[in-house]
Design an enzyme around this catalytic site. Structure first.
Site, PDB file in Angstrom:
ATOM      1  N   TYR A  47      72.239  20.143  53.625  1.00  0.00           N
ATOM      2  CA  TYR A  47      73.444  19.921  54.423  1.00  0.00           C
ATOM      3  C   TYR A  47      74.588  19.368  53.581  1.00  0.00           C
ATOM      4  O   TYR A  47      75.746  19.705  53.786  1.00  0.00           O
ATOM      5  CB  TYR A  47      73.157  18.987  55.603  1.00  0.00           C
ATOM      6  N   GLU A  81      41.459  17.463  55.679  1.00  0.00           N
ATOM      7  CA  GLU A  81      42.552  18.447  55.698  1.00  0.00           C
ATOM      8  C   GLU A  81      43.675  18.071  56.659  1.00  0.00           C
ATOM      9  O   GLU A  81      44.841  18.157  56.311  1.00  0.00           O
ATOM     10  CB  GLU A  81      41.989  19.831  56.044  1.00  0.00           C
TER      11      GLU A  81
END
Lengths: 391, 613
Positions: free
Chosen positions: A123, A219
């Site tokens: 941005y 995980e």
């Protein structure tokens, strides 16, 4: 590839509350060095431009072809091949412009001693080019790629550029860390755990007291929650981390430091599928895209505990947990088996071959079909005890 | 009107014979029905041969015949033509066609012959380049009018300021191939019809249909204006709108010279006829005086080969001798016929015609050297207009002319169309599928000038396909095609270069800003330097890319070419330089009536303007 972050917030410290203003990001020598590198890049461009020649930036190639596996160090290394990015080449002009624009953005950031997310930097550098309808970036992905280019081109690190990715990953366990001056006791993190920051450099994170004997990395957070709720880390005296799938750089860096600085073994509990295997590969040897950072992130001694293909019969799981391998899975599995760092490992060849023969994959959650806490009370403890993992 | 022309049809009598009798007509019975057919009658029945197949075409043909005659007359009298065509709609299918010129006028005695008889005219018997050649056209139009509406033809003609204009109403008698004068008056002097003091006006009332677009009166006049830039033509259409085709040049085309037939161009029958009719007494003088390019020595050689001498009396030349002479002519080398009898439109005038008529960006034209087919000298001219407002995704247009007359029908049968098909336009940067016209914003014009144009039919719609003619046409097309190719490649390079430059220039501003912010080097300095590099880089690329990949220096093959005009303002807007000093002159939209034509506009030509205006 770094994931998109959703927050454009400035990651500056919350120092104002405690009275003494703290600065964020790289500091001291590192900061000076990084600024110097950006300055050098700018000067080279300015000099070429004033000489009325074609300015360029050399960007090391981040491709499989420019990545090699160092057998001795057991990690991935980036080769010497570079791409010359010229201004006066119609295919490169835009990227060249973006490279300079983001370099300038990083310089501003370092000078302000603030940090920005990748999205924030996107941005910051986003605007319409004067006199045209063209934007400097089409999307964040375009900016992220260029930032990685800058990292390698300047032989620095994203962290040193005061950039961070979206925060992902959680930690809990028998350890105390000091995060930007705040002492955090990871034994008292409730159900949520300590969110692993994107930047885990020693300048920001220091380790305090640590009783843990190893790190169990799972995980994803659903599995992690199971372990945390069952106080697994307490019972087994360890640290429990998760990386929301492919672990971000912060998590990898933290694991690396836990392994290197505290000597804790890293043991991974991942899904039994090609993606789980590749997560393990990235933790252990580093990724192809970020090969230049392997030496400060790869943990060649990391172990793979499960889930293993053999677990289907060994744990007497029901038919229902099977997820058929699709074409992409099969292809990816074969590809992984051929990676040089897997190729020489019999266990892994067998593991992958068995999975392909089975024709199905399994998630860690499949163990829940046995019992809610089967994974924490039976599966993992048994494997740990038997040292039943593959390397 | 439908009289039976010949006795071939079975009469009721013949049919009423008893079936068992089975006797056919006798020679005598048949003889009773056999009689002469007048040409007028023949063409009245076969009006499609003359271009009056349908109402729309008939209207165009009538205008065409009248305008062609007017142009021919003006040219012969050295008058810059000023022609006015008025189409007045009487009813749905009925029109009054009036064509007025400022030509020399027609003497009273000849009016009936010219407008009332078929195959009557000054042009058939001579070898001279002119629009009309058979003496059929205008009388056929009058005949068609009479047949479809019953109205006679009105002719007003004035031959000089001193004499009053005569007004004659003519009604054609087809069986006699002659016209009856219905009325004859002296027209009031102050009419203002003929401000120049001379001219002719013909009005024909006829069945027709007026519709714009292809093969219309408008298109015919459009194209006539292109090939006759010295003419001013005004059209008042049935909606009472006036369309003016302005003069592109005030130069008279030089007058065409009449020539004698070339020995190689005649056939045995013609030769025999000429021998019978000649007033010469000896063969030598006959050959020398009645043919072109027969010198005394050539005449002698012909005679020797034919087994006669040049003193042999014409009276003694029979069929056998004629044949021998004919054979000898074929074997003797004779100089090609003179070509100064041909008046090309000329590159300049062609260009000014095209410029006037077609809103394109690139124009070129060429005039080929004269050549000979069947003993008739001819020459081919080719013009080409490309780009601008011409439609991009259509097949190209071919406009064909013979002796400055546009040919609108039977395109596919015409030698010029075939020549266009056989040209490999891909070499010149156009796409072309096998055996079809190329695609692209292109108009090609092919003009054949000859003392005798070999048409495929009496309605003069297509040029017959002689090898010599088609070959010349192709050579001409290739000549202008090459120039187009050069232009196309140059344009391509310019576009390519422009795109490249604009890509670089777009980003240079950003780069300069960033560089200043990082290093403190003034952005303006970096910007200026990089802009200079951008200019140089794109120019370098330009120089490297030549049409054949060779490096050429600042040399524009089209630069000093008088046969090329480029209208910069009509070049379709290509990506322009970001901060460049672009000339803003976008092409105006809205082409008139979907035709080739747009309004006049001062050509902003980088080079010499073609016209002598």
């Amino acid at each position: 590839m770094a994931r998109k972050s959703t927050s454009a917030s400035v990651g500056a410290g919350t120092g104002s509350e405690s009275g003494s203003r703290r600065t964020a990001g790289a500091s001291g020598k590192v900061r000076e060095e990084t600024l110097g590198k950006i300055g050098a890049l700018g000067k080279a461009v300015a000099k070429t431009a004033l000489a009325e020649d074609d300015p360029f930036v050399n960007v090391p190639m981040r491709t499989m072809s420019n990545t090699s596996y160092n057998e001795k160090r057991r990690l991935l290394e980036m080769g010497d091949a570079t791409l010359r990015r010229n201004l006066f080449n119609t295919a490169q002009a835009r990227k060249f412009m973006q490279t300079l624009l983001l370099s300038k953005g990083c310089k501003d950031l370092l000078e302000a001693q603030k940090t920005l997310s990748l999205r924030g930097m996107y941005y910051k550098s986003l605007h319409t080019i004067a006199g045209t309808k063209e934007k400097t970036f089409e999307d964040q992905e375009e900016s992220d790629t260029i930032l990685e280019d800058i990292e390698v081109a300047l032989t620095t690190l994203r962290e040193n550029l005061n950039l961070f990715a979206k925060k992902r990953g959680t930690m809990v366990g028998n350890i105390t860390v000091i995060d930007n001056g705040d002492t955090i006791d990871c034994r008292r993190m409730g159900t949520g755990g300590y969110a692993i920051p994107s930047i885990c450099e020693p300048s920001i994170i220091q380790f305090g007291k640590c009783e843990a004997k190893f790190v169990l990395h799972v995980e994803k957070d659903t599995v992690w929650s199971r372990f945390n709720e069952d106080r697994f880390w307490e019972k087994h005296n360890c640290i429990l981390t998760e990386g929301s799938g492919q672990p971000p750089r912060g998590v990898r860096r933290l694991l690396y430091r836990l392994n290197h600085e505290l000597g804790l073994p890293i043991i991974c509990l991942l899904d039994c599928d090609p993606w789980g295997h590749y997560i393990y590969s990235v933790i252990k040897q580093g990724s192809i895209n970020l090969a230049f950072e392997s030496q400060r992130m790869a943990i060649p001694d990391a172990k793979y505990l499960g889930i293993r293909s053999a677990d289907y019969t060994r744990c007497e799981l029901s038919e229902d947990v099977k997820i058929a391998l699709n074409d992409r899975d099969t292809e990816r599995a074969k590809q992984i088996a051929e990676y040089p760092w897997f190729a020489g490992k019999k266990h892994w060849q067998k593991e992958i071959a068995l999975m392909l023969r089975n024709g199905f994959k399994m998630e860690v959650e499949s163990l829940i079909t046995k019992d809610i806490s089967y994974v924490t009370e039976v599966y993992v403890p048994e494997r740990l005890k038997a040292k039943d993992w593959i390397d | 009107m439908a009289t039976i022309a010949a006795g071939m049809d079975a009469s009721p009598k013949a049919r009423s014979k008893p079936a068992d009798g089975r006797r056919g007509a006798t020679a005598e019975e048949m003889a009773q029905k056999q009689r002469e057919i007048s040409v007028s009658e023949f063409f009245a029945k076969n009006r499609h041969l003359l271009g009056f197949d349908n109402p729309r075409k008939a209207l165009m043909t009538a205008v065409k015949e009248a305008v062609d005659n007017a142009l021919d007359a003006c040219e012969e009298a050295h008058i810059l033509p000023d022609i006015r065509v008025e189409l007045l709609q009487r009813s749905e299918t009925r029109f009054k066609v009036t064509v007025r010129d400022n030509g020399p006028g027609i003497v009273r005695q000849q009016i009936e012959n010219i407008f009332g008889r078929l195959l009557y005219g000054s042009k058939f018997h001579r070898l001279k380049m002119s629009r009309g050649q058979q003496g059929i056209g205008i009388s056929a139009a009058g005949m068609y009018g009479l047949m479809t509406t019953g109205q006679p033809v009105l002719i007003i003609s004035k031959t000089s300021k001193k004499k009053p204009a005569v007004e004659v109403l003519l009604k054609m008698d087809t069986s006699k191939n002659r016209a009856d004068v219905v009325s004859e008056t002296e027209h009031p002097e102050d009419d203002g019809l003929f401000p120049d003091g001379h001219g002719t006006q013909v009005s024909i009332e006829m069945e027709g249909r007026y519709q714009g677009g292809r093969q219309s009166v408008d298109e015919y006049l459009d194209q006539t204006a292109i090939a006759n830039p010295h003419a001013r033509i005004t059209l008042v259409n049935p909606s009472n709108e006036t369309i003016e085709f302005k003069r592109g040049t005030n130069e008279h085309p030089p007058e065409a010279k009449e020539i004698l037939p070339h020995p190689k161009g005649i056939e045995l029958g013609t030769l025999i006829q000429m021998v019978e009719r000649t007033e010469r007494t000896q063969i030598g003088s006959f050959l020398q005086e009645e043919f072109s390019r027969v010198s005394p020595s050539v005449a002698k050689e012909i005679c020797e080969r034919a087994g006669v001498t040049n003193r042999t009396w014409i009276k003694q030349v029979g069929h056998k001798e004629s044949e021998a002479i004919y054979k000898a002519i074929q074997d003797v080398r004779i100089m090609a016929p003179p070509t100064d009898c041909l008046v090309p439109i000329g590159t300049k005038a062609l260009l000014s015609g095209l410029l006037k008529g077609v809103r394109a960006e690139f124009f070129t034209a060429c005039t080929r050297p004269a050549d000979v087919y069947r003993g008739n000298p001819f020459l081919i001219e080719v013009g080409l207009a490309y780009g601008g407002e011409l439609p991009k995704d259509e097949l190209i247009r071919v406009i064909r002319y013979a002796n400055r007359v546009p040919l609108l029908y039977q395109q596919a049968a015409c030698a010029s169309f075939k020549a266009v098909l056989e040209t490999t336009w891909r070499n010149y940067g156009l796409s072309q599928s096998r055996a079809s016209l190329p695609e692209g914003p292109l108009v090609v014009m092919v003009h054949m000038a000859s003392v005798w144009v070999p048409f495929t039919s009496e309605s003069k719609e297509a040029i017959a396909d002689y090898d010599e003619i088609r070959k010349e046409m192709k050579l001409g097309l290739q000549e202008v095609g090459r120039k187009l190719g050069i232009y196309m490649r140059r344009k391509q390079r310019m576009r390519h270069e422009g795109e490249r430059r604009s890509i670089f220039e777009r980003y240079i501003g950003e780069i300069a800003q960033s560089t200043e912010s990082i290093t403190g080097t003034a952005a303006q300095k970096v910007y200026d330097s990089l802009m200079r590099v951008a200019k140089r880089k794109t120019e370098e690329a330009d120089a490297v890319l030549d049409d054949e990949g060779r490096r050429v220096k600042e040399q524009d093959p089209l630069g000093k070419d008088d046969s090329v005009v480029i209208m910069e303002s009509r070049i379709a807007a290509a990506p322009t330089d970001a901060g460049g000093d672009e000339e803003d002159a976008p092409a105006k939209g809205g082409r008139a009536q979907g035709s080739l034509f747009g309004e006049d506009e001062a050509p902003r030509s980088r080079r010499k303007r073609g016209s002598g205006n």
